[in-house]
Design an enzyme around this catalytic site. Structure first.
Site, PDB file in Angstrom:
ATOM      1  N   THR A  26      22.328 -27.045  45.936  1.00 55.77           N
ATOM      2  CA  THR A  26      23.672 -27.117  45.361  1.00 55.77           C
ATOM      3  C   THR A  26      24.585 -27.906  46.286  1.00 55.77           C
ATOM      4  O   THR A  26      24.353 -27.986  47.492  1.00 55.77           O
ATOM      5  CB  THR A  26      24.246 -25.712  45.082  1.00 55.77           C
ATOM      6  OG1 THR A  26      25.428 -25.853  44.273  1.00 55.77           O
ATOM      7  CG2 THR A  26      24.595 -24.933  46.347  1.00 55.77           C
ATOM      8  N   THR A  27      25.614 -28.506  45.693  1.00 51.34           N
ATOM      9  CA  THR A  27      26.561 -29.331  46.444  1.00 51.34           C
ATOM     10  C   THR A  27      27.705 -28.451  46.947  1.00 51.34           C
ATOM     11  O   THR A  27      28.478 -27.940  46.117  1.00 51.34           O
ATOM     12  CB  THR A  27      27.147 -30.432  45.519  1.00 51.34           C
ATOM     13  OG1 THR A  27      26.127 -30.915  44.652  1.00 51.34           O
ATOM     14  CG2 THR A  27      27.764 -31.557  46.315  1.00 51.34           C
TER      15      THR A  27
ATOM     16  N   GLY B 257      23.502 -36.767  42.602  1.00 52.18           N
ATOM     17  CA  GLY B 257      24.725 -37.261  41.976  1.00 52.18           C
ATOM     18  C   GLY B 257      24.421 -38.501  41.164  1.00 52.18           C
ATOM     19  O   GLY B 257      23.282 -38.986  41.139  1.00 52.18           O
TER      20      GLY B 257
ATOM     21  N   HIS C 180      16.983 -38.041  45.665  1.00 51.73           N
ATOM     22  CA  HIS C 180      16.834 -38.529  44.293  1.00 51.73           C
ATOM     23  C   HIS C 180      16.599 -40.034  44.419  1.00 51.73           C
ATOM     24  O   HIS C 180      17.466 -40.733  44.939  1.00 51.73           O
ATOM     25  CB  HIS C 180      18.090 -38.251  43.473  1.00 51.73           C
ATOM     26  CG  HIS C 180      18.166 -36.837  42.998  1.00 51.73           C
ATOM     27  ND1 HIS C 180      18.256 -35.779  43.851  1.00 51.73           N
ATOM     28  CD2 HIS C 180      18.156 -36.313  41.745  1.00 51.73           C
ATOM     29  CE1 HIS C 180      18.297 -34.662  43.142  1.00 51.73           C
ATOM     30  NE2 HIS C 180      18.241 -34.953  41.862  1.00 51.73           N
TER      31      HIS C 180
ATOM     32  N   GLU D  80      16.145 -43.249  40.033  1.00 46.40           N
ATOM     33  CA  GLU D  80      16.600 -42.719  38.723  1.00 46.40           C
ATOM     34  C   GLU D  80      17.109 -43.847  37.845  1.00 46.40           C
ATOM     35  O   GLU D  80      17.231 -43.702  36.631  1.00 46.40           O
ATOM     36  CB  GLU D  80      17.739 -41.723  38.925  1.00 46.40           C
ATOM     37  CG  GLU D  80      17.283 -40.353  39.337  1.00 46.40           C
ATOM     38  CD  GLU D  80      18.454 -39.399  39.377  1.00 46.40           C
ATOM     39  OE1 GLU D  80      18.587 -38.587  38.461  1.00 46.40           O
ATOM     40  OE2 GLU D  80      19.250 -39.489  40.335  1.00 46.40           O
TER      41      GLU D  80
HETATM   42  P1  IMP Z   1      25.447 -28.369  41.797  1.00 46.94           P
HETATM   43  O1  IMP Z   1      25.154 -29.212  43.014  1.00 46.94           O
HETATM   44  O2  IMP Z   1      24.967 -26.955  41.959  1.00 46.94           O
HETATM   45  O3  IMP Z   1      26.894 -28.440  41.412  1.00 46.94           O
HETATM   46  O4  IMP Z   1      24.574 -28.955  40.591  1.00 46.94           O
HETATM   47  C1  IMP Z   1      25.001 -30.019  39.775  1.00 46.94           C
HETATM   48  C2  IMP Z   1      24.990 -31.334  40.522  1.00 46.94           C
HETATM   49  O5  IMP Z   1      23.637 -31.681  40.859  1.00 46.94           O
HETATM   50  C3  IMP Z   1      25.481 -32.515  39.710  1.00 46.94           C
HETATM   51  O6  IMP Z   1      26.892 -32.639  39.766  1.00 46.94           O
HETATM   52  C4  IMP Z   1      24.793 -33.691  40.388  1.00 46.94           C
HETATM   53  O7  IMP Z   1      25.477 -34.075  41.560  1.00 46.94           O
HETATM   54  C5  IMP Z   1      23.471 -33.099  40.786  1.00 46.94           C
HETATM   55  N1  IMP Z   1      22.455 -33.385  39.763  1.00 46.94           N
HETATM   56  C6  IMP Z   1      21.988 -32.562  38.805  1.00 46.94           C
HETATM   57  N2  IMP Z   1      21.074 -33.202  38.033  1.00 46.94           N
HETATM   58  C7  IMP Z   1      20.959 -34.420  38.539  1.00 46.94           C
HETATM   59  C8  IMP Z   1      20.154 -35.558  38.184  1.00 46.94           C
HETATM   60  O8  IMP Z   1      19.366 -35.575  37.216  1.00 46.94           O
HETATM   61  N3  IMP Z   1      20.330 -36.678  38.958  1.00 46.94           N
HETATM   62  C9  IMP Z   1      21.174 -36.715  40.017  1.00 46.94           C
HETATM   63  N4  IMP Z   1      21.929 -35.677  40.358  1.00 46.94           N
HETATM   64  C10 IMP Z   1      21.828 -34.546  39.635  1.00 46.94           C
HETATM   65 ZN    ZN Z   2      17.865 -33.544  40.358  1.00 49.23          ZN
END
Ligand code: IMP
Ligand code: ZN
Length: 363
Positions: A97-98, A199, A226, A229
């Site tokens: 998670t970010t 991201g 990543h 993509e």
């Molecule tokens: P979080 O980090 O828990 O907020 O999860 C959502 C975030 O993960 C998104 O805002 C993206 O930054 C990243 N993310 C989720 N799926 C993808 C993907 O398929 N490609 C790149 N980044 C992703």
């Molecule tokens: Zn991912």
């Protein structure tokens, strides 16, 4: 499907906010609508839409973040996501998670991550082991494991290992990325094992994150990227040169990239449904899984965003089986093999080998 659910599985690529339950997302959005923070009628269809392009996925993430980014929602989502993975027999979860900062909510990257840890502690239905053994006080199991031997309906309770990866969002600056790495280092004793770069792949430059990623690796954190993509030959080349511990996706690779990937043996996190939904691969038959699997390249099946893409890890195995003609035995081996690429210590790996060996006898 039952078989894929009962098989022990390892999840190495799951984004916390992307794994949110639909029902929770709708409930949180409705509550913000009632408070007048958002117009629920405008967002409901965005949430319920099923097939999204890659750019629509990132629009949805912006919405998800508006809806979920307060401490109590993050705690709730973490708890539910871990429960959902454990329910389908995921025995080891690397959750990424970010870390987010939001001054208006009094949220810092640290307090965001503390809310995530609170969510791990809040799980009651299974045992969650997230504190590395080396950090546990001697002769005392961690509070979370104190009931590890408790029986539930006559059966030993389920247990899931969880490790955390902190994501750097491609929109972030070098300084913000470095802040995330410093926080990960400070929080290592809570099972933070690595850094992810993710991201919107259409945003940002590799050079921006490189100093933070280099520093993370020098300090002994694992790094996964990543990669590929979108079509971006130079970036893919530079990422492979960096020699990350793993990469995710690898969709838009050219011949030179495949050669480099295969010779360096970097494990690939494969997310079939995510790649199909975002049109990163044209069809399942054309998916690079087949070539990598035949080449015996290290691979692991993952969900990416089980909520956003309406999937589960069991479903990903089922898709691999029906699309690539692989049997239960082959996919069981693929699942077990992920032990070798996980970012956990040998004690965890040994424990999981035993789990898989005893499952092999029972299944
Ligand atoms: P979080 O980090 O828990 O907020 O999860 C959502 C975030 O993960 C998104 O805002 C993206 O930054 C990243 N993310 C989720 N799926 C993808 C993907 O398929 N490609 C790149 N980044 C992703
Ligand atoms: Zn991912």
């Amino acid at each position: 499907m039952d078989w894929w659910v009962s098989m022990p599985k390892i999840e190495l690529h799951a984004h916390l906010n992307g794994s949110i339950r639909d029902s929770t997302l709708l409930e949180l959005a409705r509550a913000l609508g009632d408070k007048g923070v958002i117009d629920f009628s405008q967002v409901e269809h965005v949430i319920l839409k099923n097939d999204r392009s890659l750019s629509e996925v990132f629009k949805l993430f912006d919405l998800i973040h508006v809806v979920t980014t307060d401490h109590s929602s993050i705690t709730r989502i973490t708890k539910e996501v871990v429960e959902d993975f454990a329910f389908e027999n995921v025995v080891y979860l690397e959750l990424r998670t970010t870390p987010k900062k939001n001054d208006s909510l009094g949220m810092s990257k640290r307090s965001y991550m503390e809310a995530v840890l609170e969510g791990l502690r809040a799980v009651r239905s299974v045992d969650v082991a997230f504190i590395p053994y080396s950090e546990e006080p001697r002769n005392l199991s961690s509070p979370l494991l104190s009931d590890a031997s408790e029986k539930c309906n006559g059966n030993t309770r389920k247990k899931i290992f969880v490790r955390l990866l902190f994501s750097i969002d491609r929109r972030e600056t070098t300084e913000a990325a470095m802040e995330t790495v410093m926080l990960a280092l400070e929080m290592r004793h809570f099972g933070v094992v690595g850094i992810d770069l993710s991201g919107n792949p259409a945003v940002g430059e590799w050079i921006t994150y490189l100093p933070a990623l280099k520093f993370a690796r020098e300090q002994g954190l694992y790094v996964t990227l990543h990669c590929g993509e979108v079509s971006n030959s130079n970036e893919i080349h530079n990422m492979l040169e960096f020699l990350p511990h793993r990469i995710g996706h690898a969709c838009f690779f050219e011949e030179e990239h495949w050669r480099r990937l295969k010779s360096s043996n970097i494990p690939v996190e494969i997310c079939l449904t995510s790649n199909l939904r975002t049109l990163s691969v044209p069809t399942i038959d054309a998916h690079h899984f087949v070539d990598l699997y035949n080449a015996k390249h290290p691979l692991v099946l993952c969900t990416d965003d089980s909520g956003v893409f309406s999937t589960s890890l069991s479903n990903e195995y089922k898709i691999a089986s029906s699309s690539f003609g692989l049997g239960q035995k082959e996919l069981f081996e693929l699942s077990k093999n992920a032990i070798e690429f996980m970012f956990a210590d040998n004690v965890v790996k040994e424990d999981l080998r035993k789990t898989f060996n005893s499952a092999a006898k029972n299944l």
